[in-house]
Design an enzyme around this catalytic site. Structure first.
Site, PDB file in Angstrom:
ATOM      1  N   GLU A 172      25.897  91.955  42.300  1.00 47.14           N
ATOM      2  CA  GLU A 172      24.757  90.876  42.297  1.00 47.14           C
ATOM      3  C   GLU A 172      25.392  89.629  42.264  1.00 47.14           C
ATOM      4  O   GLU A 172      26.270  89.455  41.437  1.00 47.14           O
ATOM      5  CB  GLU A 172      23.848  91.199  41.283  1.00 47.14           C
ATOM      6  CG  GLU A 172      23.019  90.032  41.099  1.00 47.14           C
ATOM      7  CD  GLU A 172      21.777  90.444  39.934  1.00 47.14           C
ATOM      8  OE1 GLU A 172      21.729  91.758  39.455  1.00 47.14           O
ATOM      9  OE2 GLU A 172      21.272  89.480  39.455  1.00 47.14           O
ATOM     10  N   GLU A 231      19.423  81.041  39.311  1.00 43.33           N
ATOM     11  CA  GLU A 231      18.388  81.432  38.582  1.00 43.33           C
ATOM     12  C   GLU A 231      17.963  80.020  37.591  1.00 43.33           C
ATOM     13  O   GLU A 231      18.802  79.409  37.378  1.00 43.33           O
ATOM     14  CB  GLU A 231      18.805  82.334  37.745  1.00 43.33           C
ATOM     15  CG  GLU A 231      18.970  83.909  38.367  1.00 43.33           C
ATOM     16  CD  GLU A 231      19.015  84.950  37.237  1.00 43.33           C
ATOM     17  OE1 GLU A 231      18.145  85.571  37.198  1.00 43.33           O
ATOM     18  OE2 GLU A 231      20.206  85.109  36.718  1.00 43.33           O
TER      19      GLU A 231
END
Length: 285
Positions: free
Chosen positions: A152, A157
């Site tokens: 990932e 974010e």
């Protein structure tokens, strides 16, 4: 004279930076992009939708209706809603089935099985929500193994850590324990960006990933946030001891709300809007 020399020096530095940036750009060619210029649903030849409750004990129920293209932008909107949870099971202890009602909806779109890439320069220009409880993301996953052995990469974010807003740039890969990731994570307090530009939250910004055989480098408006060396990112035995960042990945754009990282959200926060101007992928010539 001193001020003149200082100005000349700054110009030389700027010229050198622009020359370097231009030379770097000339080594890449555009292999895919979505400019979101056609009003309506995101291009179905490129994008899929996640549906339902997905992960991380988040509040939102993902559904296609919350993602639309309009006026050259992809709009992902989280909305306060109240309806029966079709997954509800009385006496269940799992977070997704113990909730009697859906209280919030949003969208998560992915290019899985449609647009997957090994290495390159990825650029996403977006304006992100920074209200309490918002958890927007730009990220990638490999598709041939269970998470986290698939790998990932979190190009972006945003959420609160200890109540303090942060922008994060991360990568995760597999260990010897199922669903237990090894992380290389950088969390930069949001105040860092506000100090440079008090209007930061009202403007669009460019997140970039430069990914090659040696490293993943994650940038925000040309500022390097994190560098992950691929020599350090091999899976454990559950992931066949392979390097998940030496395989193709697909892209995800999503707006989560609440959950283990998003934190509490007030009704006054809704609707929460995440706007994406473009997604572009370049690869070396």
């Amino acid at each position: 004279m001193k001020n003149l020399l200082k100005c000349v020096g700054l110009c030389v530095v700027l010229f050198a930076w622009l020359a370097c940036s231009s030379a770097s750009a000339q080594n890449y060619q555009l292999v895919w992009s979505d400019e979101f210029n056609n009003d309506g649903v995101p291009d179905p030849s490129c994008w899929n939708y996640e549906e339902g409750f997905a992960r991380n004990e988040e509040l939102q129920w993902y559904q296609p209706d919350n993602a639309r293209c309009k006026d050259g932008l992809l709009l992902i909107e989280a909305r306060k809603e109240h309806r029966a949870n079709p997954l509800y099971k009385e006496n269940s202890t799992h977070w997704s089935t113990s909730r009697e009602f859906v209280e919030c909806t949003s969208s998560s779109i992915t290019t899985a099985g449609k647009k997957e890439f090994l290495y390159g320069r990825f650029e996403v220009r977006a304006r992100i929500p920074v209200g309490k409880g918002a958890w927007p993301a730009i990220w990638t996953l490999g598709s041939n193994m269970e998470w986290p052995s698939c790998g990932e990469i979190d190009i972006m974010e945003f959420y609160r850590k200890g109540g303090v807003p942060h922008i994060l740039a991360n990568a995760a890969w597999g260990t010897e324990q199922q669903w237990n990731a090894k992380w290389n994570s950088k969390a930069i307090p949001f105040a860092h960006f506000l100090e440079q530009n008090p209007d930061w939250a009202s403007e669009f910004h460019v997140w970039r990933m430069d990914w090659d055989e040696e490293a993943i480098r994650l940038y925000l408006d040309n500022e390097l946030l994190n560098e992950i060396k691929l020599q350090d990112t091999c899976n454990g035995s559950l992931g066949d001891n392979k390097n998940p960042f030496m395989q193709p990945h697909y892209l995800l754009l999503n707006l989560a709300v609440g959950g283990i990282n998003g934190g509490p959200v007030s009704d006054a926060t809704y609707p929460i809007r995440y706007e994406v101007d473009y997604v572009r992928v370049y690869q070396k010539k």
